[in-house]
Structure formats: structure tokens, C-alpha cells
Design an enzyme around this catalytic site. Structure first.
Site, short mmCIF file in Angstrom:
data_model
loop_
_atom_site.label_atom_id
_atom_site.label_comp_id
_atom_site.label_asym_id
_atom_site.label_seq_id
_atom_site.Cartn_x
_atom_site.Cartn_y
_atom_site.Cartn_z
NE ARG A 184 -0.25 0.28 4.96
CZ ARG A 184 0.75 1.01 5.43
NH1 ARG A 184 1.19 2.05 4.75
NH2 ARG A 184 1.32 0.72 6.59
N GLY B 272 1.90 4.98 1.79
CA GLY B 272 2.10 5.39 3.17
C GLY B 272 3.32 4.75 3.80
N GLY C 75 -4.20 4.11 4.14
CA GLY C 75 -3.21 3.79 3.12
C GLY C 75 -3.87 2.86 2.11
CB CYS D 207 2.06 7.98 9.30
SG CYS D 207 0.55 7.07 9.67
#
Length: 233
Positions: free
Chosen positions: A88, A90, A162, A191
Site C-alpha cells: 500500500r 504510506g 493507506g 506514518c
């Protein structure tokens, strides 16, 4: 265009098993889209929305920095947690008990072809849910997710997001801290953002526990309104 979404609640499930399951659903939609183009067909594609709660796990997005994980393998074992590098967007985040995780696996061509709009509507869904509990939340410029007191020294994230998308099909999604053990966030730079905190709904409300089924119902209510969809079992 198919505006119906199949709702799937996996309960508590291992992260890797759930990721594999997501990939199966994601690929099944892609297969239909590829066949439609190759064979000049117009078969409808399915949409899915998966609710799940994971055992303690840390996941690192493809653009993330592994140095934002502050534990070594032995320390992870001691915490009873696992760690995965995933596909994903992020950076790094934590999933665990007391957190509501949602994976919308949608063919956006059934709705709108705009990833930015998709993310903003996901955020708006959570903002409306939190408002029902008397909590004002919002966005932090340049940082996906939902925050409290964004733009102040007291900024703290309550919902991480994400996603991955290919041929307008989405996977991965959001993680809303409802009754989360926030101590697990101390083991990462959440993050990849330094100097900002993390919070959960029960902490903000000053209660021991929030009804997670009620929160899930509110998520579905506002998702239905914002995305103009119908959930089916």
C-alpha cells in the site's frame, strides 16, 4: 455500474491471512476488467468492504522507511507482534485489538475515477462518525488520515489510511483507533511523522470502552451516504 458492495466481517484475523484474502478479491475484480477489455464484454464487477480486527502487527508501506520501526525481531516477539512490508501507500502503522480496520475493495469505475476524491470521502466518513461522538476532527495538510487539533502542537492522529489502486481497483484502507492500546505506537514513528501524537476514541471520550459494533454501524451509514452505495450481505 454496480453500486452494491458486499459486506464481509472477518472478526479477528491474522494480518497475512487477511492480506492474502484481500489480494484474492482484488484480483477477481481485475480479472473481470481484463476479460471485458480483451473480449469486448461488459460484465459487471463486484465491490467488497471487509471489516477486520488484527492481532498486534506493524505494517510498512512501499514508500516507507524501515528505520521508522524501532523494534528488532526479538523485541517484536516479546511484544507478541509481527511485522510486514506491504504494497500500500504510506509509511509505517500499527494494527491491533480495539482498532476497527476496513478494507474497501472497490472498482472505482462503478463510482468515480478519482483516487484523491476516494481518499477524501474515506476521511469524511470518519470525520462524521467522530462528530456523532462530539469529537471535532479534520485533515492535516499533506498528511492522509483523520486528525484532532491538526495544525497545533497538540495534533494527534485517530485514523490512519493507506491504499493501493490498479486499473481503478482499490485495496487496503483505514484503521480507526477505538479502544486501542496506544502504547504499541511508541514502538514506531507512526506514518513516518515525528513529533505528532496518536489517540483513540475511548481516550478522547474519557471512557474505558466504546461499543465497536456501534462505531462500525456508523461507518457504514456515512459511507453509504457519501459514496451513494448499497451494502449487501
Amino acid at each position: 455500474m454496480n453500486k452494491q458492495i458486499k459486506l464481509i466481517d472477518l472478526g479477528e484475523k491474522d494480518y497475512k491471512e487477511t492480506w492474502d484474502y484481500q489480494e484474492q478479491l482484488f484480483q477477481s475484480i481485475l480479472d473481470v476488467k481484463v476479460a471485458n477489455r480483451r473480449e469486448n464484454k461488459n460484465d459487471a464487477t463486484e465491490n467488497y468492504f471487509v471489516f477486520v480486527e488484527h492481532p498486534h502487527v506493524y505494517t510498512l508501506g512501499k514508500s516507507g522507511d524501515v528505520h521508522n520501526m524501532l523494534l528488532n525481531d526479538q523485541q517484536l516477539k516479546e511484544k507478541g507482534a509481527t511485522f510486514y512490508k506491504i504494497n500500500r501507500g504510506g509509511d509505517i502503522t500499527y494494527h491491533g485489538p480495539g482498532q476497527i480496520v476496513g478494507y474497501p475493495i472497490l472498482d472505482l469505475e462503478n463510482f468515480f475515477t478519482d483516487i484523491h476524491k476516494y481518499l477524501r470521502l474515506l476521511e469524511e466518513t470518519m470525520i462524521l462518525v467522530l462528530k456523532d461522538y462530539g469529537i471535532e476532527s479534520g485533515r492535516s495538510e499533506g498528511e492522509t488520515g483523520v486528525w484532532l487539533d491538526a495544525g497545533t502542537p497538540f495534533a494527534r492522529k485517530i485514523c490512519a489510511m493507506g491504499v493501493r489502486a490498479s486499473r481503478w481497483v482499490t485495496m487496503h484502507g483505514f484503521a480507526l483507533n477505538v479502544n486501542s492500546d496506544l502504547g504499541y505506537f511508541d514502538n514506531i514513528i507512526p506514518c513516518g511523522i515525528r513529533g505528532k501524537g496518536v489517540t483513540s476514541l475511548n481516550v478522547e471520550l474519557g471512557v474505558e470502552r466504546v461499543d465497536e459494533d456501534e462505531v462500525r454501524s456508523k461507518i457504514l451509514k456515512y459511507f453509504t451516504e457519501l459514496f451513494e452505495v448499497q451494502f449487501i450481505k
